[in-house]
Design a protein around this motif. Structure first.
Motif, PDB file in Angstrom:
ATOM      1  N   LEU A   1       0.823  -1.213   0.000  1.00  0.00           N
ATOM      2  CA  LEU A   1       0.000   0.000   0.000  1.00  0.00           C
ATOM      3  C   LEU A   1       0.859   1.266   0.000  1.00  0.00           C
ATOM      4  O   LEU A   1       0.556   2.234  -0.700  1.00  0.00           O
ATOM      5  N   PHE A   2       1.949   1.256   0.763  1.00  0.00           N
ATOM      6  CA  PHE A   2       2.838   2.429   0.730  1.00  0.00           C
ATOM      7  C   PHE A   2       3.567   2.536  -0.612  1.00  0.00           C
ATOM      8  O   PHE A   2       3.827   3.638  -1.105  1.00  0.00           O
ATOM      9  N   ILE A   3       3.901   1.386  -1.195  1.00  0.00           N
ATOM     10  CA  ILE A   3       4.546   1.433  -2.514  1.00  0.00           C
ATOM     11  C   ILE A   3       3.584   2.042  -3.526  1.00  0.00           C
ATOM     12  O   ILE A   3       3.952   2.908  -4.332  1.00  0.00           O
ATOM     13  N   LEU A   4       2.319   1.626  -3.455  1.00  0.00           N
ATOM     14  CA  LEU A   4       1.300   2.170  -4.366  1.00  0.00           C
ATOM     15  C   LEU A   4       1.145   3.678  -4.155  1.00  0.00           C
ATOM     16  O   LEU A   4       1.108   4.457  -5.118  1.00  0.00           O
ATOM     17  N   MET A   5       1.094   4.079  -2.882  1.00  0.00           N
ATOM     18  CA  MET A   5       0.956   5.504  -2.591  1.00  0.00           C
ATOM     19  C   MET A   5       2.106   6.296  -3.203  1.00  0.00           C
ATOM     20  O   MET A   5       1.898   7.310  -3.874  1.00  0.00           O
ATOM     21  N   GLY A   6       3.323   5.814  -2.994  1.00  0.00           N
ATOM     22  CA  GLY A   6       4.493   6.510  -3.534  1.00  0.00           C
ATOM     23  C   GLY A   6       4.429   6.608  -5.050  1.00  0.00           C
ATOM     24  O   GLY A   6       4.696   7.666  -5.625  1.00  0.00           O
ATOM     25  N   ASN A   7       4.043   5.505  -5.707  1.00  0.00           N
ATOM     26  CA  ASN A   7       3.995   5.520  -7.172  1.00  0.00           C
ATOM     27  C   ASN A   7       2.903   6.450  -7.687  1.00  0.00           C
ATOM     28  O   ASN A   7       3.077   7.108  -8.714  1.00  0.00           O
ATOM     29  N   LEU A   8       1.779   6.502  -6.987  1.00  0.00           N
ATOM     30  CA  LEU A   8       0.704   7.409  -7.409  1.00  0.00           C
ATOM     31  C   LEU A   8       1.138   8.863  -7.237  1.00  0.00           C
ATOM     32  O   LEU A   8       0.948   9.690  -8.127  1.00  0.00           O
ATOM     33  N   VAL A   9       1.740   9.148  -6.079  1.00  0.00           N
ATOM     34  CA  VAL A   9       2.197  10.518  -5.821  1.00  0.00           C
ATOM     35  C   VAL A   9       3.196  10.957  -6.883  1.00  0.00           C
ATOM     36  O   VAL A   9       3.181  12.096  -7.351  1.00  0.00           O
ATOM     37  N   THR A  10       4.051  10.016  -7.298  1.00  0.00           N
ATOM     38  CA  THR A  10       5.040  10.315  -8.323  1.00  0.00           C
ATOM     39  C   THR A  10       4.378  10.787  -9.613  1.00  0.00           C
ATOM     40  O   THR A  10       4.875  11.666 -10.306  1.00  0.00           O
ATOM     41  N   HIS A  11       3.204  10.198  -9.917  1.00  0.00           N
ATOM     42  CA  HIS A  11       2.526  10.559 -11.160  1.00  0.00           C
ATOM     43  C   HIS A  11       1.581  11.739 -10.998  1.00  0.00           C
ATOM     44  O   HIS A  11       1.078  12.265 -11.976  1.00  0.00           O
ATOM     45  N   ALA A  12       1.310  12.131  -9.751  1.00  0.00           N
ATOM     46  CA  ALA A  12       0.293  13.161  -9.533  1.00  0.00           C
ATOM     47  C   ALA A  12       0.809  14.567  -9.801  1.00  0.00           C
ATOM     48  O   ALA A  12       0.037  15.511  -9.850  1.00  0.00           O
ATOM     49  N   GLY A  13       2.123  14.723  -9.957  1.00  0.00           N
ATOM     50  CA  GLY A  13       2.670  16.045 -10.242  1.00  0.00           C
ATOM     51  C   GLY A  13       2.787  16.936  -9.022  1.00  0.00           C
ATOM     52  O   GLY A  13       2.967  18.152  -9.139  1.00  0.00           O
ATOM     53  N   LEU A  14       2.710  16.337  -7.814  1.00  0.00           N
ATOM     54  CA  LEU A  14       2.857  17.143  -6.602  1.00  0.00           C
ATOM     55  C   LEU A  14       4.271  17.697  -6.463  1.00  0.00           C
ATOM     56  O   LEU A  14       4.494  18.677  -5.762  1.00  0.00           O
ATOM     57  N   SER A  15       5.214  17.039  -7.145  1.00  0.00           N
ATOM     58  CA  SER A  15       6.611  17.449  -7.010  1.00  0.00           C
ATOM     59  C   SER A  15       6.846  18.866  -7.554  1.00  0.00           C
ATOM     60  O   SER A  15       7.685  19.589  -7.039  1.00  0.00           O
ATOM     61  N   ASP A  16       6.084  19.262  -8.590  1.00  0.00           N
ATOM     62  CA  ASP A  16       6.272  20.590  -9.174  1.00  0.00           C
ATOM     63  C   ASP A  16       5.991  21.698  -8.156  1.00  0.00           C
ATOM     64  O   ASP A  16       6.777  22.626  -7.998  1.00  0.00           O
ATOM     65  N   GLU A  17       4.847  21.571  -7.478  1.00  0.00           N
ATOM     66  CA  GLU A  17       4.478  22.593  -6.505  1.00  0.00           C
ATOM     67  C   GLU A  17       5.497  22.676  -5.376  1.00  0.00           C
ATOM     68  O   GLU A  17       5.826  23.748  -4.890  1.00  0.00           O
ATOM     69  N   LEU A  18       5.948  21.500  -4.972  1.00  0.00           N
ATOM     70  CA  LEU A  18       6.896  21.426  -3.860  1.00  0.00           C
ATOM     71  C   LEU A  18       8.161  22.213  -4.192  1.00  0.00           C
ATOM     72  O   LEU A  18       8.642  23.036  -3.404  1.00  0.00           O
ATOM     73  N   TYR A  19       8.681  21.966  -5.379  1.00  0.00           N
ATOM     74  CA  TYR A  19       9.900  22.653  -5.789  1.00  0.00           C
ATOM     75  C   TYR A  19       9.602  24.129  -6.026  1.00  0.00           C
ATOM     76  O   TYR A  19      10.391  25.006  -5.645  1.00  0.00           O
ATOM     77  N   GLY A  20       8.453  24.420  -6.628  1.00  0.00           N
ATOM     78  CA  GLY A  20       8.071  25.808  -6.877  1.00  0.00           C
ATOM     79  C   GLY A  20       8.083  26.615  -5.588  1.00  0.00           C
ATOM     80  O   GLY A  20       8.641  27.717  -5.525  1.00  0.00           O
ATOM     81  N   ALA A  21       7.506  26.047  -4.533  1.00  0.00           N
ATOM     82  CA  ALA A  21       7.401  26.768  -3.274  1.00  0.00           C
ATOM     83  C   ALA A  21       8.763  26.947  -2.612  1.00  0.00           C
ATOM     84  O   ALA A  21       9.122  28.049  -2.179  1.00  0.00           O
ATOM     85  N   SER A  22       9.547  25.867  -2.545  1.00  0.00           N
ATOM     86  CA  SER A  22      10.834  26.009  -1.852  1.00  0.00           C
ATOM     87  C   SER A  22      11.760  26.915  -2.641  1.00  0.00           C
ATOM     88  O   SER A  22      12.547  27.677  -2.069  1.00  0.00           O
TER      89      SER A  22
END
Lengths: 454, 166
Positions: A88-109
């Motif tokens: 379940l955690f592996i699935l969560m990580g893989n979904l988050v990877t595809h959700a594009g949350l990383s862009d906002e994270l980098y944008g903000a920092s």
């Protein structure tokens, strides 16, 4: 929720020759030598461990009980409720990877740090830490963040070595900042509370981010041209971008907060986290049947692969335990009159050597069953030891020749050479070694948050 | 390079339906695990009505997921191994290494298949079932044994492929 043991009740193998103790040193020593040999000859690690474990057990306790043990370990591991957190955690990580949350994270920092000397690299370290808070894998963190941060750092004229180095190092935080798949497996093997292990990873993870930022600061102090400043952003823009990270923050708060406060068991938290990640993917319009299917298949591949390493490791550790390895180790330590901290030092050296050639998960699954009884014997806290093992593993992820994070970066950034990345990683390795020493000598840093859980 | 492509092509054509079917099964299991946990938690906290025996179903789903994943991982050669020294072997030695490795994997998998099958027949005899929902466990055992067996066949096929294509 306690899980009943459906297997083994009907046909638990009994081990008539279990009295065989002491004088079995040649058994486990031979076992380890054979294991290392066939592993280096390229037999997959899971199969090497299963083979040697089974062979050793057969020779020591007889083939019938050894055969029963193979079936029992295989099925019980596959059906262990405590391990259902892992897929379940592996699935969560893989979904988050595809959700594009990383862009906002980098944008903000980036908005807050980018205008400083080396600021984009510092922002990368912070964003990697943030991504680790929803992803339990170092390789996924490094690969995902590379796609977001590398183009931006290049645009501002950052040196490839610094840029790729900070991504490789920042990515290692994936297995330390909760959720962490490796900490789950450690907890299952050593019977430690997963919630406490997760809590223990938080402060060392934050220290990791600070350490990497300090490394960037140090590098650009000597060579400012490696990491030029970006144009500062106006304050209202910074706050606007900061709001973009609510997705990651709420997911982290829900999952880790839920475990910490005892609202969810780890498995429930993982199920909720995966559902939440699925929700985010859908909200962002990134969800379609093809993508979902490929994420699910990818997650099952990773899960199956990990479980077979675990099954192999369990067979192998059953063998070395029956061969008396843990008690022999304790005896040696006592005879040698080693101080407990010296033993920890030796163990860490072994990890650094093994980590240079072995894949990290296999290394942990192979070694933890051997070392943890000794460490507990010496009076160390096993929650603390878990975090120490993970931090030393983080180091191995960026150490040549088998720094896996470096190779993941190579596949994402084919035009950057391996040497460039390893060169860029050096200052971050120094920061890691310093952090490791700090955590070894000041266990409070690891234990203060889990102990507050009561 | 070209022989690698050929190998990949034959692997796809001969066993793609198998890969698709197993991928579907494993994905369905994983998605169900997630949904089950989600609704169990929602049911418990919001409606005060958890799903009865949810954790037993989770255990069975997980076992199916893992064993359905094993042939996939075996087929695509994703099992983690130390390639540090193997990479330096001359091509001929590398081929021998590939064949021997595949056969070692196959023999481990054969032993596992056999013993898990034996265990499953024992479970059938004793009528082993889960404690709460009384789900019989023998089918899980047979299913696992079957999939480990398929993995063994795939490992042998791997060895044969390396021998056939110079």
């Amino acid at each position: 929720m306690p899980s009943p043991k459906p297997f083994g009740s009907s046909a638990t193998p009994d081990f008539p020759h279990l009295t065989l103790k002491g004088g079995a040193i040649e058994f486990w020593l031979t076992g380890i030598v054979i294991l290392l040999t066939i592993m280096f000859l390229g037999v997959p690690i899971a199969f090497s461990m299963a083979l040697v474990g089974f062979g050793g057990l057969g020779l020591m306790i007889g083939w019938d009980p050894a055969f029963s043990m193979v079936a029992q370990v295989t099925l019980e591991t596959g059906m262990d409720y405590g391990l259902s957190v892992v897929p379940l955690f592996i699935l969560m990580g893989n979904l988050v990877t595809h959700a594009g949350l990383s862009d906002e994270l980098y944008g903000a920092s980036n908005a807050w740090l980018g205008h400083r000397r080396g600021g984009l690299a510092m922002a990368t370290a912070v964003a990697c830490g943030g991504f680790s808070a929803v992803c339990g894998s170092s390789l996924a963190t490094a690969a995902t963040m590379a796609k977001v941060t590398m183009p931006s750092m290049r645009r501002y004229g950052y040196a490839d070595s610094l840029a790729s180095g900070v991504i490789a190092a920042g990515g290692t935080l994936g297995i330390l900042i909760p959720p962490s798949v490796i900490l789950v497996l450690y907890g299952v093997m050593t019977q430690q509370d997963i919630g406490k292990l997760f809590a223990a990873g938080i402060l060392p993870g934050l220290l990791g981010i600070l350490g990497y930022m300090a490394a960037v600061w140090g590098v650009t102090w000597f060579k400012p041209e490696l990491g030029p400043r970006a144009t500062p952003m106006p304050m209202n823009e910074r706050f606007r971008l900061l709001k973009g990270v609510w997705g990651i923050l709420s997911l982290f708060a829900l999952v880790i907060g839920g475990i910490y406060l005892g609202v969810f068991t780890p498995t429930e938290a993982a199920g909720i986290g995966a559902s939440g990640a699925l929700g985010f993917t859908w909200l962002r319009g990134k969800l379609n049947r093809k993508m979902l299917f490929s994420v699910l298949v990818e997650s099952t591949h990773t899960t199956a692969m990990m479980f077979f390493i675990l099954i192999g490791a369990l067979l192998f550790s059953n063998f070395v335990n029956i061969a008396g390895l843990p008690s022999d180790l304790s005896d040696w330590v006592q005879d040698a009159g080693l101080a407990p901290l010296a033993v920890i030092g030796l163990i860490l050296v072994i990890y650094l050597i093994l980590g240079a050639v072995l894949e990290s998960l296999s290394m942990i699954l192979l070694t933890v069953p051997i070392f943890y009884p000794l460490v507990a014997d010496l009076g160390f806290d096993l929650i603390w030891f878990g975090v120490i093992v993970v931090v030393v593993t983080e180091i191995s992820l960026i150490t040549p020749p088998v720094g896996l994070n470096v190779f993941v970066l190579r596949s994402v950034l084919p035009d950057v050479s391996t040497q460039t990345i390893f060169r860029g990683v050096l200052p971050f390795l120094l920061a890691d070694v310093f952090r490791l020493a700090l955590l070894v000598f000041v266990p409070w840093l690891v234990l203060v948050i889990p102990e507050a859980m009561g | 390079m070209s022989s690698e492509n050929l190998e990949a092509a034959t692997a796809v054509s001969t066993s793609d339906w198998l890969g698709k079917a197993l991928g579907l099964i494993a994905s369905a299991m994983l998605l169900s695990m997630m949904a089950l946990t989600f609704f169990d938690v929602i049911g418990r906290y919001l409606l005060n009505a958890p799903i009865p025996g949810a954790f037993e179903i989770t255990e069975i789903l997980m076992a199916s997921l893992i064993f359905a994943g094993l042939p996939l991982v075996t087929r695509s050669g994703e099992h983690v191994s130390v390639s540090l020294f193997i990479n330096r072997l001359p091509p001929r030695a590398l081929r021998i290494q590939n064949v021997v490795t595949a056969l070692v994997m196959a023999s481990v998998l054969v032993v596992m298949t056999w013993r898990v099958w034996v265990k499953a027949t024992e479970m059938a005899e004793y009528g082993d079932e889960t404690a709460y929902l009384f789900i019989p466990l023998a089918p899980v055992g047979y299913f696992s044994a079957l999939l480990i067996g398929i993995s063994a066949v795939l490992a042998v096929a791997q060895a044969v492929r390396v021998i056939r294509h110079p």
